[in-house]
Enzyme design. Structure first.
Site: not given
Ligand code: MRU
Length: 350
Positions: A44-46, A87, A194, A235, A246
């Site tokens: 996960r994470g963009a 997603r 997270q 994101d 988030k």
């Molecule tokens: O649902 P997630 O855990 O994928 O959400 C992640 C976030 O919101 C992060 O802050 C975002 O992707 C930036 S990661 C460098």
């Protein structure tokens, strides 16, 4: 701490659903497994899901049976669409998948083997560019941090959310490495935790002082002057600077403005969606109710009660002090600074 490796036709992902209790490597040798891993938040994470998607399409290319080059390209497009449907909010997923598809189209006059080689090279480049970009974000952003600062962050925008080093946590790492005495307040980030699970884990591993706070404590620590700045990831950033991140980020940004505390977004340029003008155009993912009704398998909400679970919110640009990117720090008015960046990247085109 890299969350993913692609070696010998296998994509290995740290299973982020199991951290911090266990470090388990989840192996994907088919694109369907990568799609499922993204959907289930094993990765996960963009930026990390962007890179995983790129490698996933490469895996899918190896599964295509046809020897016909036109049909092959059509199949690659179909696989990319399937991975993109996992997603909806983080634009890096679409950006990375489109980069691979475009590379395949660019090489469609060549053999299937050559198309696959070009796609793999592009995926590796996406991966490497992300790490270089994060180091640049760290270098630029750490200039804004003073020794003695306490930095509040939300969710995990660290190594685990990227290909390494992190965006918001990249700045924290760079400031720490520069010898600045800093401390992080990591919001726990309900429902998926997270912050409590991943941000706290990463920072502890690196010996960077961290306190986990419940999400509803952020206002208290800002009002009592115990936070010097907020830094979060993103994101998707619209052309006017409105930023999806988030769920809970919006509330933190409003509290920061109310308390005159700088609120920074840290993100690579690949997170900016130049095609959309403002945040209302960003699709917000709504996830399974079970993430709210249960914590680590334990039910906390009475059975049969309805819940809502939007995974992201949009912070309007007026709450954002600056957006720290790998191509420089953007300041308000964001429509202008992002417009100038678009000009540099695309010469004004789409
Ligand atoms: O649902 P997630 O855990 O994928 O959400 C992640 C976030 O919101 C992060 O802050 C975002 O992707 C930036 S990661 C460098």
């Amino acid at each position: 701490m890299r969350p993913l490796y692609f070696e010998n036709g296998v994509l290995r992902l740290i299973d982020q659903t199991r951290l911090p209790e266990e470090t388990i490597w989840h192996e994907c040798s088919a694109y369907e497994q990568v799609a499922k891993a993204i959907k289930d938040m094993i990765i996960r994470g963009a930026p990390a899901i962007g890179a995983a998607a790129a490698y996933g399409i490469v895996l899918g290319m190896g599964e295509v049976k046809t020897k016909d080059r036109t049909l092959f390209v059509e199949e690659v497009k179909r696989i990319a669409e399937e991975i993109k449907s996992t997603r909806p909010t983080a634009v890096n997923l679409f950006w990375a998948a489109d980069r691979i598809v475009n590379k395949v189209i660019e090489n469609s006059g060549k053999s299937i083997e050559e198309m696959m080689e070009a796609a793999l090279a592009e995926a590796r480049q996406i991966d490497e560019e992300d790490v270089t970009g994060n180091r640049k974000i760290g270098e630029l952003g750490s200039e804004l941090i003073r020794s003695g600062d306490t930095i509040l962050t939300h969710c995990n925008a660290g190594s685990l959310a990227t290909c390494d080093y992190g965006t918001a946590l990249g700045i924290v790492r760079a400031a720490h490495d520069a010898g600045k005495q800093i401390r992080v307040f990591a919001c726990e980030t309900r429902p998926y935790l997270q912050g409590a699970r991943l941000t706290a884990y990463e920072l502890k591993e690196d010996g960077i002082p961290v306190n986990v706070i419940c999400d509803n404590m952020a206002g208290y620590f800002m009002y009592t002057r115990q936070v010097n700045c907020c830094i979060v990831g993103a994101d998707r950033i619209a052309s006017n600077g409105d930023t999806a991140n988030k769920i809970g980020t919006y509330g933190i940004a409003v509290l920061a403005k109310e308390n005159n505390i700088p609120f920074y977004i840290a993100a690579p340029v690949s997170t900016i969606d130049f095609r959309i003008s403002c945040g209302t155009q960003i699709p917000i993912e709504e996830r399974d109710a079970r993430e709210v009704t249960h914590i680590r398998g334990f039910r906390i909400v009475p059975d049969g009660v309805n819940v809502r679970n939007p995974a992201f919110d949009v912070t309007p640009n007026r709450y954002i002090t600056a957006i720290i990117t790998d191509m420089g720090i953007l300041y308000p008015p964001f429509s202008e600074s992002i417009g100038r960046l678009k000009e540099r990247l695309h010469g004004g085109g789409a």
